[in-house]
Write an enzyme that holds these catalytic residues in place. Sequence first.
Site, mmCIF file in Angstrom:
data_model
loop_
_atom_site.group_PDB
_atom_site.id
_atom_site.type_symbol
_atom_site.label_atom_id
_atom_site.label_comp_id
_atom_site.label_asym_id
_atom_site.label_seq_id
_atom_site.Cartn_x
_atom_site.Cartn_y
_atom_site.Cartn_z
ATOM 1 N N ASP A 109 0.843 -1.188 0.000
ATOM 2 C CA ASP A 109 0.000 0.000 0.000
ATOM 3 C C ASP A 109 0.881 1.241 0.000
ATOM 4 O OD1 ASP A 109 0.774 -0.791 2.640
ATOM 5 O OD2 ASP A 109 -0.602 0.701 3.469
ATOM 6 N N GLU A 174 -0.159 -1.082 5.727
ATOM 7 C CA GLU A 174 0.905 -0.545 6.573
ATOM 8 C C GLU A 174 0.773 0.953 6.784
ATOM 9 O OE1 GLU A 174 4.830 1.133 7.690
ATOM 10 O OE2 GLU A 174 3.656 1.520 5.878
#
Length: 437
Positions: A109, A174
């Site tokens: 991400d 994350e």
Amino acid sequence: MLSPPHSGTLEKLFQYIDLHQDEFVQTLKEWVAIESDSVQPMPRLRQELFRMMALAADKLRNLGARVDSVDLGSQQMPDGQSLPTPPIILAELGNDPKKPSVCFYGHLDVQPAQKEDGWLTDPYTLTEVDGKLYGRGATDNKGPVLAWINAVSTFRALQQDLPVNVKFILEGMEEAGSVALEELVKREKDNFFSGVDYIVISDNLWLSQKKPALTCGTRGNCYFTVEVKCRDQDFHSGTFGGILNEPMADLVALLGSLVDSSGHILVPGIYDQMAPITEEEKTMYENIDLDLEEYQKSSRVERFLFDTKVTQHLEAVFSKRNSFNKMAVSMVLGLQPWTANINGTQYLAARRAIQTVFGVDPDMIQDGSTIPIAKIFQDITQKSVMMLPLGAVDDGEHSQNEKINRWNYIQGSKLFAAFFLELSKLHSGQQVPSGAF
């Protein structure tokens, strides 16, 4: 002179990586093109996250890995909406009990990015300029994840036996706090992680633009909010100005009391909590290639504070102002510092691999940034955890015009291949040459 062990194998691996670097860059371009933004809670972006995780899972399956995409259900947002949480990928390649098992952690991400934020190019179109590959996620963290995969795929393409068993744990949240990751690690402690010997994270940067580094510690983080409240309605400045305590003035005074102009923390007793620098650390730091001006331009410095000391200090400052306003202090986030044993097997293997690929001994650094998963892995699994960064100090993670140098990306793929070989050799008990470190 005798050739070092594996020299023939390394030469073949390195040659293959050089010959296929355009292919590796093209794959990074495909991954950067996916707008896998986990920060903005939007259904469209969650679909992109799922697409990113599926692409990575397919990539690993094509290498022959056994892949499990762990369903994490949904995430309840503060506004009441429910959004699906992208799966965490657990992948395994090889289970030879005679080989060391090394697990790589990465995230797919990214932070939000728009051209109008100040990007010189479209953030989701990987663009090469003067050997620099610009795009959101290029260095944080899609490039390093792919470099690890490139190393594995090179062994596969050359039909070379992987000298280690490889595992992957890849997440897609994350940047939004690694939703559900810690719970998964606890649940998989005696399953996925049971046979793991070493864990590697490549989610940080060097201190230099050219000299590699190994990270052996992070400082941790304490994140506080301070609120000064007067009343529930605004005051008219003309009517009340000058006859009451202005809340903003109180707040400015409180914040201004925390550090001086040189960055020295003014909270009483805060430095009493710090461990002194050892002679070994001083020697290690002397060789670090650190350009302070370059570092100041490229990095953010975080300060490690403690709950009770901060609160007591602000209460003392506020009481001296004799203000009728009310102050509230709360710690929103607290993350522990992390340190590693730099004399452990995988740190020695990484140093040898860096010497082979880059021709220098790495800077051994402790980072001001916070990567909570390192401490989580270490505490829960009780395995050796190492940070092996690929990004240069000016890569601009989380910022406009994020990039990874093509050279770092390709050399990083070689570095991981060399690391596999060195780790296998050291884990099996082969002697380290005298004076190698």
